[in-house]
Design a protein around this motif. Sequence first.
Motif, PDB file in Angstrom:
ATOM      1  N   UNK A   3      10.777 -46.211 -15.371  1.00  0.00           N
ATOM      2  CA  UNK A   3      11.443 -46.899 -14.264  1.00  0.00           C
ATOM      3  C   UNK A   3      12.947 -46.964 -14.512  1.00  0.00           C
ATOM      4  N   UNK A   4      13.617 -45.797 -14.681  1.00  0.00           N
ATOM      5  CA  UNK A   4      15.033 -45.793 -15.064  1.00  0.00           C
ATOM      6  C   UNK A   4      15.934 -46.204 -13.913  1.00  0.00           C
ATOM      7  N   UNK A   5      17.111 -46.661 -14.270  1.00  0.00           N
ATOM      8  CA  UNK A   5      18.105 -46.998 -13.257  1.00  0.00           C
ATOM      9  C   UNK A   5      18.819 -45.750 -12.746  1.00  0.00           C
ATOM     10  N   UNK A   6      19.062 -44.784 -13.637  1.00  0.00           N
ATOM     11  CA  UNK A   6      19.827 -43.581 -13.295  1.00  0.00           C
ATOM     12  C   UNK A   6      18.943 -42.352 -13.403  1.00  0.00           C
ATOM     13  N   UNK A   7      19.065 -41.460 -12.433  1.00  0.00           N
ATOM     14  CA  UNK A   7      18.380 -40.171 -12.459  1.00  0.00           C
ATOM     15  C   UNK A   7      19.424 -39.065 -12.549  1.00  0.00           C
ATOM     16  N   UNK A   8      19.259 -38.175 -13.532  1.00  0.00           N
ATOM     17  CA  UNK A   8      20.102 -36.997 -13.680  1.00  0.00           C
ATOM     18  C   UNK A   8      19.217 -35.767 -13.499  1.00  0.00           C
ATOM     19  N   UNK A   9      19.487 -34.984 -12.456  1.00  0.00           N
ATOM     20  CA  UNK A   9      18.623 -33.862 -12.095  1.00  0.00           C
ATOM     21  C   UNK A   9      19.470 -32.612 -11.943  1.00  0.00           C
ATOM     22  N   UNK A  10      19.037 -31.533 -12.598  1.00  0.00           N
ATOM     23  CA  UNK A  10      19.767 -30.272 -12.550  1.00  0.00           C
ATOM     24  C   UNK A  10      19.097 -29.347 -11.538  1.00  0.00           C
ATOM     25  N   UNK A  11      19.732 -29.177 -10.377  1.00  0.00           N
ATOM     26  CA  UNK A  11      19.239 -28.332  -9.286  1.00  0.00           C
ATOM     27  C   UNK A  11      17.757 -28.586  -9.024  1.00  0.00           C
ATOM     28  N   UNK A  51      22.638 -35.386  -8.903  1.00  0.00           N
ATOM     29  CA  UNK A  51      21.966 -34.090  -9.009  1.00  0.00           C
ATOM     30  C   UNK A  51      22.981 -32.984  -8.798  1.00  0.00           C
ATOM     31  N   UNK A  52      22.670 -31.808  -9.335  1.00  0.00           N
ATOM     32  CA  UNK A  52      23.568 -30.662  -9.198  1.00  0.00           C
ATOM     33  C   UNK A  52      23.022 -29.705  -8.150  1.00  0.00           C
ATOM     34  N   UNK A  53      23.921 -28.973  -7.515  1.00  0.00           N
ATOM     35  CA  UNK A  53      23.536 -27.988  -6.513  1.00  0.00           C
ATOM     36  C   UNK A  53      24.673 -26.989  -6.363  1.00  0.00           C
ATOM     37  N   UNK A  54      24.332 -25.780  -5.938  1.00  0.00           N
ATOM     38  CA  UNK A  54      25.365 -24.790  -5.630  1.00  0.00           C
ATOM     39  C   UNK A  54      25.451 -24.514  -4.133  1.00  0.00           C
ATOM     40  N   UNK A  55      24.746 -25.316  -3.346  1.00  0.00           N
ATOM     41  CA  UNK A  55      24.714 -25.137  -1.896  1.00  0.00           C
ATOM     42  C   UNK A  55      25.528 -26.248  -1.243  1.00  0.00           C
ATOM     43  N   UNK A  56      26.684 -25.957  -0.659  1.00  0.00           N
ATOM     44  CA  UNK A  56      27.496 -27.017  -0.047  1.00  0.00           C
ATOM     45  C   UNK A  56      26.807 -27.700   1.124  1.00  0.00           C
ATOM     46  N   UNK A  57      26.021 -26.933   1.887  1.00  0.00           N
ATOM     47  CA  UNK A  57      25.318 -27.563   3.010  1.00  0.00           C
ATOM     48  C   UNK A  57      24.263 -28.539   2.512  1.00  0.00           C
ATOM     49  N   UNK A  58      23.614 -28.201   1.405  1.00  0.00           N
ATOM     50  CA  UNK A  58      22.660 -29.119   0.786  1.00  0.00           C
ATOM     51  C   UNK A  58      23.350 -30.405   0.377  1.00  0.00           C
TER      52      UNK A  58
END
Length: 601
Positions: A146-154, A183-190
Amino acid sequence: MLQAIGLTSTPRRDRPPAVDDLTFEARPGAVTALLGPRGSGKTTALRLMLELEPGRGITYFRGRPLHRVAHPPREVGVLLGDVPGHPSRTLRGQLRMLCAATGVPAARAEELVRTVGLTGLERRRIGTLPIGADRRLGLASALLGAPHTLLLDEPAAGLSVPESGWLYELLRAHAAEGGTVLYTTDDPKDAARNADRVVTLEGGRLVADQDAVEFARTRLRPRVVVRTPHAARLAAAVTQEARAARRAVEVVAEDGNRLSVYGSDCAAVGDTAFRHGVPVHRLAEERGGEGGAGAGRGRGGAGQARRTQEGEEPAKPASPAVEPASGGAEREATGRRRGAARRPARSPLRPLRYELHRLVGVPSTPLVVAGVLLVSVTLALLLGRGGRAELPAVLAGWPAISPLPPAALGAGLIGAFSFGEEYRYPALTSGRGAVPRRPGLLLAKLTVAAAVALALGVLVVAVDLEALRFVYGGQLVPVPKNWPTLSASWLGLTVGCAWAGVLGAGVFRAAAAGVAAVLAVPVALVPLLQKVLTGPSVRSAAGLPARLREFAGPQWSPALDRWLAGVLRVVGQPAGVALSLALTGLLCAYVFTGLRRKARW
């Protein structure tokens, strides 16, 4: 609140750092996208935040760096790439193993299986899951504490549109309860569609830090996409007419016969093509693309430059001592209340429970035990049939040509797997640093390896004895008078080999290295010690045990004295001395290479 300050990765081979002086923040109650093309340093930035990458800078998670967080799984949930874990482990087994490591009840695994929509797949192996289920399992693993922060890579890479929609709804729900999502993404529209704030990187540097509305207005410029077999001719015509009309139009040649026209519309481009007799195969308006992620022809800073021209100051992260706004503070307090009931209890049994789940959750353990029993029984029957081998060697299935009996080799192999699989399928390292190097986990692995080795040693002797009695009769298998000493030697050998496998794999981070450490004792160390002990000497150490007892002071009972004398005789044998020296050397190497950084389990 997450605050990244001055993150800079260590450059390699005279190359610029993948991340250079990156500073930004992700606020609670909001979804933040870290945007950039491939190679812009997004994943390296996440690894720097999690202290998995060498470099400079610091990241504060609600005012504390990760190495000062008492319960990292309670603070940070991580998903870097595919789900880490042994591919032969079941989905339920993986979550229960991580529950044991995190310190939350096993019922939490069942709850998250339902939450992420994996009901009915609990018995599926991780290696057979489709990408959608794999990503759901990764989110379940990240949410265990039940973390406070989520770090997600793509997290949405490769997912279908419905799967992506479900994913972002889950992230939005986490943020709505007061959590922080990056979270990370390479899609600007996303990024514009699913994030509240967009942090744009280019070449490892911060290009822009904007809210999603401002990002869409300044960086997602509308464009006209044109496909024509005469792309160069049409590009020249559009540019010439725009200059004549003094309009700010930019034409970018894409791969093949594709053009992107910025600052114009379909009608104007279509009229230009008609006037110059250029056939057009496609003409459509789009939003987003090349300029959104800062790629191509230096357009990465366009949004920042435009904001500066309009008189706006670029967003700057707050100081670590600055508290978030009142609304953010209320959401953060809500997030703390949300997970208070699941705060993991600190217990020395947590790594032990984790190691037990790890051991029984993969097929390698029962396969090794079955193989050891089969080989040992076969060798015992062959040695007993000849009638020349001594009874201890027959019961152990230990022919003279073999460096170790099957039970000792099997115990060493199981011990080597305990760390070898940990490094090959790192289920723990992504969220909590170099967890396999922590003292608590080492003690748990040594304890479990010793218990398995003892059980395997007893089981092998019992099975071999029954097989010999069944085939050749009980009268040919008498019980020797010195069976306590033989039993101690036998069990000490199996436990020592198991520990050598654990420490060897822990030092060199490979199961093969653990097996090599086990084999090095009889193959290299024992012959060397035998040459040293049997060589010419001037003085003798005879009587040392008696002098040690006198030096110790208290007089033990005769029974205890006999047991201690037996232990000394066992350890004093060349094999015992070699094994002790090997274990001491491996433990020192493990401490030197692995426990230099202070860490908690």
